[in-house]
Design a protein around this motif. Structure first.
Motif, PDB file in Angstrom:
ATOM      1  N   ILE A  27      -8.808 -71.672  18.626  1.00 52.09           N
ATOM      2  CA  ILE A  27      -7.567 -72.316  18.185  1.00 52.09           C
ATOM      3  C   ILE A  27      -6.474 -71.264  18.036  1.00 52.09           C
ATOM      4  CG2 ILE A  27      -6.482 -73.655  16.367  1.00 52.09           C
ATOM      5  CD1 ILE A  27      -8.501 -75.229  17.963  1.00 52.09           C
ATOM      6  N   PHE A  28      -6.837 -70.123  17.449  1.00 56.78           N
ATOM      7  CA  PHE A  28      -5.920 -68.979  17.317  1.00 56.78           C
ATOM      8  C   PHE A  28      -5.348 -68.615  18.689  1.00 56.78           C
ATOM      9  CE2 PHE A  28      -5.237 -64.799  14.996  1.00 56.78           C
ATOM     10  CZ  PHE A  28      -4.598 -64.150  16.039  1.00 56.78           C
ATOM     11  N   LEU A  29      -6.240 -68.408  19.649  1.00 56.94           N
ATOM     12  CA  LEU A  29      -5.814 -68.006  20.985  1.00 56.94           C
ATOM     13  C   LEU A  29      -4.951 -69.071  21.641  1.00 56.94           C
ATOM     14  CD1 LEU A  29      -9.176 -66.479  22.269  1.00 56.94           C
ATOM     15  CD2 LEU A  29      -7.096 -65.234  21.697  1.00 56.94           C
ATOM     16  N   ALA A  30      -5.350 -70.350  21.488  1.00 57.89           N
ATOM     17  CA  ALA A  30      -4.593 -71.439  22.113  1.00 57.89           C
ATOM     18  C   ALA A  30      -3.195 -71.542  21.526  1.00 57.89           C
ATOM     19  CB  ALA A  30      -5.348 -72.758  21.937  1.00 57.89           C
ATOM     20  N   CYS A  31      -3.064 -71.398  20.213  1.00 60.77           N
ATOM     21  CA  CYS A  31      -1.746 -71.482  19.574  1.00 60.77           C
ATOM     22  C   CYS A  31      -0.831 -70.360  20.054  1.00 60.77           C
ATOM     23  CB  CYS A  31      -1.902 -71.418  18.056  1.00 60.77           C
ATOM     24  SG  CYS A  31      -2.646 -72.885  17.313  1.00 60.77           S
ATOM     25  N   ILE A  32      -1.348 -69.142  20.051  1.00 52.14           N
ATOM     26  CA  ILE A  32      -0.530 -68.009  20.478  1.00 52.14           C
ATOM     27  C   ILE A  32      -0.176 -68.137  21.962  1.00 52.14           C
ATOM     28  CG2 ILE A  32      -0.535 -65.512  20.847  1.00 52.14           C
ATOM     29  CD1 ILE A  32      -0.141 -66.255  17.967  1.00 52.14           C
ATOM     30  N   ALA A  33      -1.165 -68.475  22.791  1.00 51.80           N
ATOM     31  CA  ALA A  33      -0.914 -68.584  24.231  1.00 51.80           C
ATOM     32  C   ALA A  33       0.095 -69.680  24.533  1.00 51.80           C
ATOM     33  CB  ALA A  33      -2.225 -68.854  24.964  1.00 51.80           C
ATOM     34  N   LEU A 320      -5.073 -58.152  15.749  1.00 50.36           N
ATOM     35  CA  LEU A 320      -4.076 -57.794  16.759  1.00 50.36           C
ATOM     36  C   LEU A 320      -4.689 -57.759  18.157  1.00 50.36           C
ATOM     37  CD1 LEU A 320      -2.001 -55.032  14.919  1.00 50.36           C
ATOM     38  CD2 LEU A 320      -1.324 -57.383  15.444  1.00 50.36           C
ATOM     39  N   MET A 321      -5.929 -57.296  18.263  1.00 49.67           N
ATOM     40  CA  MET A 321      -6.584 -57.288  19.571  1.00 49.67           C
ATOM     41  C   MET A 321      -6.810 -58.711  20.075  1.00 49.67           C
ATOM     42  SD  MET A 321      -9.339 -54.204  18.893  1.00 49.67           S
ATOM     43  CE  MET A 321     -10.209 -54.474  20.412  1.00 49.67           C
ATOM     44  N   ILE A 322      -7.240 -59.596  19.168  1.00 47.70           N
ATOM     45  CA  ILE A 322      -7.440 -60.988  19.569  1.00 47.70           C
ATOM     46  C   ILE A 322      -6.103 -61.641  19.906  1.00 47.70           C
ATOM     47  CG2 ILE A 322      -8.267 -63.238  18.783  1.00 47.70           C
ATOM     48  CD1 ILE A 322     -10.274 -61.703  17.019  1.00 47.70           C
ATOM     49  N   ALA A 323      -5.091 -61.352  19.085  1.00 47.71           N
ATOM     50  CA  ALA A 323      -3.759 -61.876  19.385  1.00 47.71           C
ATOM     51  C   ALA A 323      -3.261 -61.362  20.726  1.00 47.71           C
ATOM     52  CB  ALA A 323      -2.779 -61.494  18.281  1.00 47.71           C
ATOM     53  N   GLY A 324      -3.601 -60.101  21.037  1.00 48.77           N
ATOM     54  CA  GLY A 324      -3.203 -59.545  22.330  1.00 48.77           C
ATOM     55  C   GLY A 324      -3.780 -60.333  23.486  1.00 48.77           C
ATOM     56  N   ILE A 325      -5.020 -60.813  23.344  1.00 49.45           N
ATOM     57  CA  ILE A 325      -5.623 -61.633  24.393  1.00 49.45           C
ATOM     58  C   ILE A 325      -4.840 -62.936  24.554  1.00 49.45           C
ATOM     59  CG2 ILE A 325      -7.701 -62.879  25.082  1.00 49.45           C
ATOM     60  CD1 ILE A 325      -9.330 -60.772  23.536  1.00 49.45           C
ATOM     61  N   GLY A 326      -4.501 -63.568  23.402  1.00 51.92           N
ATOM     62  CA  GLY A 326      -3.724 -64.806  23.465  1.00 51.92           C
ATOM     63  C   GLY A 326      -2.342 -64.581  24.045  1.00 51.92           C
ATOM     64  N   ILE A 327      -1.705 -63.468  23.649  1.00 46.13           N
ATOM     65  CA  ILE A 327      -0.380 -63.156  24.190  1.00 46.13           C
ATOM     66  C   ILE A 327      -0.460 -62.908  25.685  1.00 46.13           C
ATOM     67  CG2 ILE A 327       1.449 -61.418  24.182  1.00 46.13           C
ATOM     68  CD1 ILE A 327       0.936 -61.135  21.148  1.00 46.13           C
ATOM     69  N   LEU A 328      -1.493 -62.178  26.117  1.00 46.58           N
ATOM     70  CA  LEU A 328      -1.661 -61.919  27.547  1.00 46.58           C
ATOM     71  C   LEU A 328      -1.833 -63.219  28.322  1.00 46.58           C
ATOM     72  CD1 LEU A 328      -1.943 -59.792  29.774  1.00 46.58           C
ATOM     73  CD2 LEU A 328      -4.402 -59.726  29.305  1.00 46.58           C
ATOM     74  N   ALA A 329      -2.639 -64.147  27.765  1.00 43.27           N
ATOM     75  CA  ALA A 329      -2.801 -65.443  28.430  1.00 43.27           C
ATOM     76  C   ALA A 329      -1.475 -66.188  28.499  1.00 43.27           C
ATOM     77  CB  ALA A 329      -3.841 -66.273  27.680  1.00 43.27           C
ATOM     78  N   GLY A 330      -0.704 -66.141  27.400  1.00 40.64           N
ATOM     79  CA  GLY A 330       0.604 -66.787  27.404  1.00 40.64           C
ATOM     80  C   GLY A 330       1.558 -66.164  28.399  1.00 40.64           C
ATOM     81  N   LEU A 331       1.509 -64.837  28.532  1.00 39.53           N
ATOM     82  CA  LEU A 331       2.381 -64.162  29.500  1.00 39.53           C
ATOM     83  C   LEU A 331       2.025 -64.538  30.928  1.00 39.53           C
ATOM     84  CD1 LEU A 331       2.680 -60.590  27.924  1.00 39.53           C
ATOM     85  CD2 LEU A 331       4.323 -62.458  27.844  1.00 39.53           C
ATOM     86  N   VAL A 332       0.737 -64.709  31.185  1.00 40.75           N
ATOM     87  CA  VAL A 332       0.327 -65.151  32.525  1.00 40.75           C
ATOM     88  C   VAL A 332       0.893 -66.544  32.808  1.00 40.75           C
ATOM     89  CG1 VAL A 332      -1.645 -65.814  33.952  1.00 40.75           C
ATOM     90  CG2 VAL A 332      -1.753 -63.737  32.558  1.00 40.75           C
ATOM     91  N   ILE A 333       0.788 -67.434  31.805  1.00 44.37           N
ATOM     92  CA  ILE A 333       1.355 -68.778  31.968  1.00 44.37           C
ATOM     93  C   ILE A 333       2.863 -68.696  32.203  1.00 44.37           C
ATOM     94  CG2 ILE A 333       1.781 -70.974  30.793  1.00 44.37           C
ATOM     95  CD1 ILE A 333      -0.849 -70.516  29.272  1.00 44.37           C
TER      96      ILE A 333
END
Length: 849
Positions: A27-33, A320-333
């Motif tokens: 859920i964390f990753l999905a929200c950030i992404a 922050l590392m987990i958030a970085g994964i979500g941010i990276l996924a969002g940047l790809v989108i």
């Protein structure tokens, strides 16, 4: 231990702990992404479109430079100046009526007359493809023309058929499929009719005062860089200061399109930021749940001598590392969105919105993602820092222990303030962004108060006989209740949804309901001064019960305020539209009947002093004008300066004849002009309107007739398209709310397992527990929906009534839909998560209590 060594050690421990995967952080990753992807994607698409406008500016403008004059052609000196710059293509734009030769049908058209050099850049595409002479030359008394398929459909004709334009037969020889400079000419309410300049002259449409735009497009010779464009523009202003022409270069080929794209992208960015902020609640929930699951690990760290600061650093690095994964996924989108949008928008926008990589837009989205993560993660991390090891071994978790140290509170507030500052700074309309940020902060505070109020009411509620209801009320206010998380996550999304739905509903009601009832049936444009009486007689004969209002009309451009050129002034965004382009202006002896004086006095009927002007109060206030200030307007190539005598309140929503500026009659004495008229007949049927339209078109072929209902239909279609895009944007925030809601319910499942097991041990049935949990979610969802309706209603009223100046009303169907969505989301997701909770066996749980 040095800070660098501590950080390296914390990084090593963080990597070891993450070997178990990202369970609990989806859920964390999905929200950030979702939030980062929305912000990065929207800004990337906007930059792709504006970049295409800049890159293709030469083709979109069909020139390097565009000079526009209203109601007059360039003089000999002006034409000589333009010719000295390079190749010059002349065209003329105006609205008129195209009718069938037998007079059985007619329709409004956007006439564009071109010469043999058109277009200087780009390509005019027709079906069949014909040369300029073959397409436009006069054959057997009829000039040729091209028009889009829409005109053929409206009149029920085919290529080769003839129509009448003014007093001239026109043969439609081809279907116009591509007009290279369509976007630079602006939006039109009617289909294009492209003819030659010779044909336009033969129609007799151009009379003294006719509303016609004469456009001169220049292809520079020699140096054509940006410096040459600026030099030519400056030279034109210096040599012909009173020409009154609007000058545009290829670097600003479609200012209206670019401006609208920027505004819409700003709105979508703010919606994306809302989704990211809502997602921040999910971040906080996920961090709390994660730290709760790691209580034994944290206790072990502290028992072995680790400091609270080290524990804080370890888990901050992990977050922050987990958030970085979500941010990276969002940047790809976000990076892929321009490529997907180019295919979708190619049929909507008249510019080639090709894909591309836009690092600046993605960097802003990533920055917002990091800051949101820190804002919502620092508090639970700071709270965990100071929990002693004995408490962690002895009790359930790390949450609910009061406030963290002041440094974490201040740091979180500082980052939140920085986030708000960046959101405002990166916005084009900083005032609107500031209002949005303020509203978001206010919504957070109010939603927290609402959650506390719900808990207070549940705590103070009388004892009820129903066991499920009693359990539900207890769950709402017990320590660690889901109420704050559910109210906050669902409240923001539903409030935004309700606000946008109410705005959309009110606009539709105005366009399809209220406006047609109060608006005139027809606007008549370009009535010549010698035809005014004859025209009035014809209309009175066709509509004896109708009300005809006729006023003189010219076109003018505001060039200076109090002697200062408007190009050198800082103009507030809300009043800038008055100074962009030409405005319709008029003169009158008496105050218009559909306006009210708010300040100053009207001039006497026989006034013959210095030129005076009456200005609309709202627009005058936005421009900072006051009684006695001067306004310089360029009309027909002549600068006229008038002093403000009074301000008027105008009801624009009535669609009656209204002008921002009404001048004293002596201001334009002797100036050639046409007349504008409206006809209002509430009893007229569609057949009556068709008869009036036909009679006016046959009797006065040079008069342009606009049926208001047809124009409102066009506007309604545009509103529908815009509303679809807005609803899709609101769905992003609602999806974020659903994700956060799911995360909040999942985070509370641990406590729910213990509750369910204890209650089942004491004799509660599964049916009782399901009923209790359902009632809990139902009550929270209902209370949140009521708040969303109240807050959304107030926000929608402010936008519709205060910003747009339109009547606003509360729409019950929107209320019911919002409540239904809230209940389905809360009860549905709550029961999905609870169903698994109820399936746990009692023994394993009781052993660990």
């Amino acid at each position: 231990m040095s800070f660098g060594r501590t950080l390296r050690l914390a990084f090593r421990f963080s990597l070891r702990e993450m070997r178990g995967g990202l369970s609990g952080f989806f859920i964390f990753l999905a929200c950030i992404a979702l939030g980062v992807g929305a912000i990065g994607g929207v800004n990337s698409v906007a930059r792709a479109i504006t970049g295409a406008v800049e890159t293709e500016g030469q083709s979109l403008l069909a020139a390097d430079l565009r000079f526009e004059l209203n109601q007059r052609r360039a003089g000999a000196d002006e034409r000589a100046f333009l010719t000295g710059l390079g190749d010059v293509s002349e065209s003329a734009n105006m609205r008129s009526m195209a009718r069938l030769p037998d007079g059985s049908d007619q329709t409004l058209v956007e006439v564009k007359a071109v010469d043999g050099l058109y277009p200087l850049y780009g390509e005019r595409v027709t079906e069949p493809q014909l040369s300029h002479d073959d397409l436009f030359a006069e054959v057997d008394g009829a000039f040729g023309a091209a028009a889009p398929a829409l005109l053929f459909e409206r009149l029920g004709i085919a290529p080769g058929d003839r129509i009448m334009l003014g007093g001239q037969p026109i043969e439609l020889r081809a279907v116009l499929t591509t007009e290279p400079d369509a976007v630079s000419d602006g939006f039109g309410f009617a289909p294009r009719l492209m003819i030659s300049l010779d044909a336009l002259e033969a129609t007799g449409l151009i009379q003294p005062g006719s509303l016609v735009e004469h456009v001169y497009k220049v292809r520079l010779v020699g140096d054509t860089d940006a410096g040459a464009l600026e030099a030519a523009q400056a030279q034109a202003g210096a040599e012909f200061p009173e020409a009154g022409w609007s000058i545009r270069t290829r670097s600003n080929a479609a200012p209206s399109l670019s401006r609208n794209i920027e505004r819409f992208s700003q709105f979508l960015t703010l919606v994306g930021l809302t989704a990211l902020v809502v997602g921040g609640v999910g971040v906080a929930n996920a961090v709390r749940a994660y730290l709760d699951s790691k209580r034994a690990v944290i206790a072990t760290f502290k028992s072995l001598g680790a400091s609270g600061a080290f524990v804080f650093t370890v888990y901050l690095v992990q977050i922050l590392m987990i958030a970085g994964i979500g941010i990276l996924a969002g940047l790809v989108i976000g990076a892929l969105m321009p490529f997907g949008a180019s295919a979708v928008l190619s049929s909507v926008l008249p510019v080639p919105a090709t894909g591309g990589f836009y690092p600046a837009a993605l960097a802003v989205a990533a920055l917002f993602g990091v800051m949101i993560t820190l804002v919502f993660a620092l508090m639970p991390l700071g709270r965990a820092r100071d929990v002693p090891a004995t408490a962690l071994f002895r009790e359930m978790g790390v949450d609910g222990r009061g406030w963290p140290r002041p440094v974490y509170i201040l740091l979180s507030m500082a980052i939140a303030a920085s986030l708000a500052g960046f959101a405002i700074w990166f916005s084009d309309d900083r005032r609107m962004a500031a209002v949005f940020v303020g509203a978001t902060v206010f919504a957070f505070i109010v939603l927290r108060v609402v959650a506390l109020g719900i808990e207070w009411l549940a705590r103070r509620s009388p004892r009820v006989a129903s066991t499920p209801l009693r359990l539900a009320l207890g769950n709402i206010h017990r320590p660690g209740a889901l109420t704050p998380s559910v109210v906050l996550s669902l409240g923001l999304g539903l409030t935004l949804l309700a606000t946008l739905a109410l705005i959309d509903g009110n606009l539709r009601r105005q366009i399809t309901g209220n406006l047609p009832e109060v608006a005139p049936n027809f606007f008549f444009v370009d009535i010549q001064s010698g035809e005014v009486e004859a025209f009035a007689d014809l209309v009175s004969e066709q509509a004896p019960d109708g009300k005809l209002i006729q006023v003189p009309m010219l076109r003018g451009r505001i060039t200076a305020l109090n002697g200062v050129n408007v190009r050198d002034m800082e103009i507030p965004p809300e009043g800038g539209w008055v100074l962009r382009g030409d405005r319709g202006i008029t003169y009158a002896r008496n105050a218009p009947e559909n306006s009210t004086l708010t300040q100053g006095e009207w001039w006497p009927a026989d006034y013959d002093g210095e030129p005076l002007v009456s200005f609309t109060a709202e627009e005058g206030g936005e421009l900072g004008l006051k009684i006695g200030d001067t306004i310089t307007v360029n009309v027909l190539g002549r600068d006229v300066t008038a002093r403000i005598a009074n301000f008027r309140a105008v009801e624009w929503e009535s669609l009656a004849i209204n002008f921002v500026m009404v001048f004293s009659p002596n201001t334009f004495a002797g100036a050639p002009h046409a007349w504008l008229a409206t006809l209002t007949d509430a009893e007229a049927t569609q057949a009556d309107e068709s008869q009036i339209l036909n009679a006016v078109t046959r009797g006065f072929p040079t008069v342009t007739t606009v049926r208001v209902k047809d124009a409102l239909d066009v506007v309604n279609r545009l509103v529908e398209q815009l509303a679809t895009a807005i609803r899709a944007a609101a769905a992003v925030a609602l999806i974020a709310s659903v994700l956060v809601l799911s995360g909040a319910l999942a985070a509370g499942n641990r406590a729910r397992v213990h509750d369910a097991v204890v209650l089942k041990t004491l004799g509660a049935t599964r049916r009782t527990l399901i009923a209790a949990f359902s009632l809990e979610y139902l009550l929270i969802g209902l209370a949140t929906a009521v708040f969303a309706l109240l807050a959304g209603g107030v926000a929608a009223w402010f936008v519709v009534a205060q910003v747009m100046g339109l009547p606003s009303s509360f729409l019950p169907e929107v209320a019911l839909t919002t409540i239904a969505v809230a209940l389905v989301l809360t009860v549905g997701f709550g029961l999905i998560g609870t169903w698994r909770v109820l399936g746990h066996k009692a023994a394993p749980v009781l052993r660990n209590l």
